[in-house]
Motif scaffolding. Structure first.
Motif, PDB file in Angstrom:
ATOM      1  N   GLY A 177       0.750  -1.240   0.000  1.00  0.00           N
ATOM      2  CA  GLY A 177       0.000   0.000   0.000  1.00  0.00           C
ATOM      3  C   GLY A 177       0.786   1.298   0.000  1.00  0.00           C
ATOM      4  O   GLY A 177       0.180   2.366  -0.130  1.00  0.00           O
ATOM      5  N   GLY A 178       2.111   1.230   0.119  1.00  0.00           N
ATOM      6  CA  GLY A 178       2.860   2.475   0.238  1.00  0.00           C
ATOM      7  C   GLY A 178       3.707   2.846  -0.957  1.00  0.00           C
ATOM      8  O   GLY A 178       4.426   3.847  -0.915  1.00  0.00           O
ATOM      9  N   PHE A 179       3.640   2.081  -2.027  1.00  0.00           N
ATOM     10  CA  PHE A 179       4.509   2.320  -3.180  1.00  0.00           C
ATOM     11  C   PHE A 179       3.772   3.103  -4.261  1.00  0.00           C
ATOM     12  O   PHE A 179       2.666   2.730  -4.663  1.00  0.00           O
ATOM     13  CB  PHE A 179       5.015   0.999  -3.756  1.00  0.00           C
ATOM     14  CG  PHE A 179       5.976   0.283  -2.845  1.00  0.00           C
ATOM     15  CD1 PHE A 179       7.300   0.679  -2.768  1.00  0.00           C
ATOM     16  CD2 PHE A 179       5.554  -0.772  -2.047  1.00  0.00           C
ATOM     17  CE1 PHE A 179       8.193   0.036  -1.919  1.00  0.00           C
ATOM     18  CE2 PHE A 179       6.427  -1.431  -1.205  1.00  0.00           C
ATOM     19  CZ  PHE A 179       7.762  -1.023  -1.128  1.00  0.00           C
ATOM     20  N   LEU A 180       4.400   4.169  -4.751  1.00  0.00           N
ATOM     21  CA  LEU A 180       3.816   4.958  -5.833  1.00  0.00           C
ATOM     22  C   LEU A 180       4.124   4.361  -7.206  1.00  0.00           C
ATOM     23  O   LEU A 180       3.442   4.660  -8.181  1.00  0.00           O
ATOM     24  CB  LEU A 180       4.340   6.394  -5.790  1.00  0.00           C
ATOM     25  CG  LEU A 180       3.896   7.248  -4.602  1.00  0.00           C
ATOM     26  CD1 LEU A 180       4.432   8.665  -4.759  1.00  0.00           C
ATOM     27  CD2 LEU A 180       2.380   7.259  -4.476  1.00  0.00           C
ATOM     28  N   PRO A 195      -2.406  -3.298 -15.069  1.00  0.00           N
ATOM     29  CA  PRO A 195      -3.587  -3.743 -14.314  1.00  0.00           C
ATOM     30  C   PRO A 195      -3.203  -4.786 -13.278  1.00  0.00           C
ATOM     31  O   PRO A 195      -2.462  -5.721 -13.556  1.00  0.00           O
ATOM     32  CB  PRO A 195      -4.480  -4.343 -15.406  1.00  0.00           C
ATOM     33  CG  PRO A 195      -3.524  -4.817 -16.453  1.00  0.00           C
ATOM     34  CD  PRO A 195      -2.376  -3.844 -16.438  1.00  0.00           C
ATOM     35  N   VAL A 196      -3.685  -4.595 -12.067  1.00  0.00           N
ATOM     36  CA  VAL A 196      -3.455  -5.556 -10.991  1.00  0.00           C
ATOM     37  C   VAL A 196      -4.774  -5.746 -10.261  1.00  0.00           C
ATOM     38  O   VAL A 196      -5.161  -4.919  -9.430  1.00  0.00           O
ATOM     39  CB  VAL A 196      -2.369  -5.080 -10.007  1.00  0.00           C
ATOM     40  CG1 VAL A 196      -2.074  -6.168  -8.978  1.00  0.00           C
ATOM     41  CG2 VAL A 196      -1.094  -4.711 -10.740  1.00  0.00           C
ATOM     42  N   GLN A 201      -1.257  -0.210 -11.230  1.00  0.00           N
ATOM     43  CA  GLN A 201       0.067   0.056 -10.675  1.00  0.00           C
ATOM     44  C   GLN A 201       0.879   0.844 -11.692  1.00  0.00           C
ATOM     45  O   GLN A 201       1.011   0.427 -12.854  1.00  0.00           O
ATOM     46  CB  GLN A 201       0.791  -1.251 -10.344  1.00  0.00           C
ATOM     47  CG  GLN A 201       2.249  -1.097  -9.931  1.00  0.00           C
ATOM     48  CD  GLN A 201       2.424  -0.641  -8.495  1.00  0.00           C
ATOM     49  OE1 GLN A 201       1.509  -0.119  -7.882  1.00  0.00           O
ATOM     50  NE2 GLN A 201       3.611  -0.848  -7.955  1.00  0.00           N
ATOM     51  N   LEU A 202       1.431   1.976 -11.274  1.00  0.00           N
ATOM     52  CA  LEU A 202       2.283   2.753 -12.163  1.00  0.00           C
ATOM     53  C   LEU A 202       3.638   2.062 -12.297  1.00  0.00           C
ATOM     54  O   LEU A 202       4.293   1.755 -11.303  1.00  0.00           O
ATOM     55  CB  LEU A 202       2.481   4.166 -11.629  1.00  0.00           C
ATOM     56  CG  LEU A 202       3.423   5.051 -12.456  1.00  0.00           C
ATOM     57  CD1 LEU A 202       2.899   5.251 -13.873  1.00  0.00           C
ATOM     58  CD2 LEU A 202       3.639   6.397 -11.767  1.00  0.00           C
ATOM     59  N   VAL A 203       4.038   1.842 -13.537  1.00  0.00           N
ATOM     60  CA  VAL A 203       5.337   1.245 -13.837  1.00  0.00           C
ATOM     61  C   VAL A 203       6.207   2.306 -14.492  1.00  0.00           C
ATOM     62  O   VAL A 203       5.827   2.898 -15.506  1.00  0.00           O
ATOM     63  CB  VAL A 203       5.190   0.030 -14.772  1.00  0.00           C
ATOM     64  CG1 VAL A 203       6.555  -0.597 -15.053  1.00  0.00           C
ATOM     65  CG2 VAL A 203       4.241  -0.997 -14.165  1.00  0.00           C
TER      66      VAL A 203
END
Length: 306
Positions: A177-180, A195-196, A201-203
């Motif tokens: 929950g803490g990763f941008l 998509p997750v 999720q930004l890659v």
């Protein structure tokens, strides 16, 4: 099964726009801080690490003090030479940092933070997530976050696995929950949303192409080759005319680029990069924040994936 492959990406319709100040290219310099977290018989591992300065291997039954000392060079001398260089040029970088390496080199950790570099989690140790169970990997992610937060005074907001993630990694990062963002892909020159399950999720893709590991593998004849290789890439990306903002990643290792001749090549390339008005030299975290603000994820939830 894990995530589905995407062989299309943006295709013929990449996002249109620029980086701050109208820059065409966001250049992110990555320093892989791994020394002290690699496999080592001294740490109870069944074998030592490879990727030293010479293409030879010691019998796995014996401790390889030579390769260990190559890694020690990165921690004792190389990282500090690079940090001095970055300070001189006013360049902020992203450290792909294994938590154990920071624990064992608190001076380097403090310098990274004091100079405004980003500390991105590179695992607790420089380990291979694909060999772990889902539960073991979740514990390793939590341990890395806890350790880096304690050492650096701030939690990591980005993640990069060793070479490749497991089929569970991206889900686990979202659950934490803490990763941008994560950097666990090599498949584009532009950030994108993966998509997750019920989220995106930004890659911020990484690259092994502009990477000093080619010194070790023998693909670069010398430091001048590195300058020419990286400079050509940067200039070409900046001059492409499809209207898309581009990302370029340059990967470094203190045990390699921390050597004087290679550091001089890095300095020459960075002097060129910082002289261009259309290049934004910045951290991966700043890239992620800018992308999220100006290029938000698709509306709605993605289709559930295995």
């Amino acid at each position: 099964m894990g995530p589905r492959r995407d062989l299309v990406g943006y295709g013929r319709r990449p996002p249109q726009g620029t980086w701050p100040g109208g820059a065409r290219v966001a250049l992110n310099v990555v320093v892989n801080v791994e020394e002290g977290s690699e496999r080592s018989m001294a740490d109870g591992d069944g074998r030592g690490e490879g990727l030293g300065e010479v293409p030879r291997a010691v019998d796995p039954d014996y401790r390889d003090l030579g390769t260990e000392s190559v890694y020690e060079y990165g921690s004792r001398a190389g990282i500090f030479r690079l940090l001095r260089l970055f300070d001189r040029l006013g360049v902020r970088t992203t450290a792909f940092a294994a938590a154990m390496a920071l624990e064992r080199n608190p001076d380097a950790a403090a310098w990274l933070v004091e100079s405004g570099h980003e500390v991105c989690a590179h695992g607790y140790r420089w380990s291979e997530a694909w060999t772990m169970s889902r539960e073991e990997e979740a514990q390793a992610i939590a341990a890395a976050v806890e350790s880096i937060t304690a050492t650096c005074g701030q939690r990591p907001l980005g993640w990069y696995s060793r070479w490749m993630p497991s089929i569970h990694t991206r889900r686990l990062l979202m659950e934490e929950g803490g990763f941008l963002y994560d950097a666990d892909a090599y498949n584009d020159d532009i950030p994108y949303y993966a998509p997750v399950e019920d989220g995106w999720q930004l890659v911020v893709p990484y690259s092994m192409t502009y990477n000093d590991s080619f010194y070790h593998y023998g693909h670069l004849g010398g430091p001048s080759d590195f300058v020419d290789y990286c400079r050509r890439a940067l200039d070409y990306l900046a001059e492409e005319d499809d209207g898309a903002p581009r990302l370029m990643s340059v990967g470094l290792h203190p045990r390699l680029s921390g050597q004087a001749a290679r550091a001089s090549a890095l300095a020459e390339f960075l002097e060129h990069a910082t002289s261009r008005d259309d290049v934004w030299v910045t951290t991966r975290l700043d890239i992620a924040r800018y992308w999220r603000e100006h290029f938000p994820p698709p509306a709605g939830e993605p289709e559930a994936i295995a």
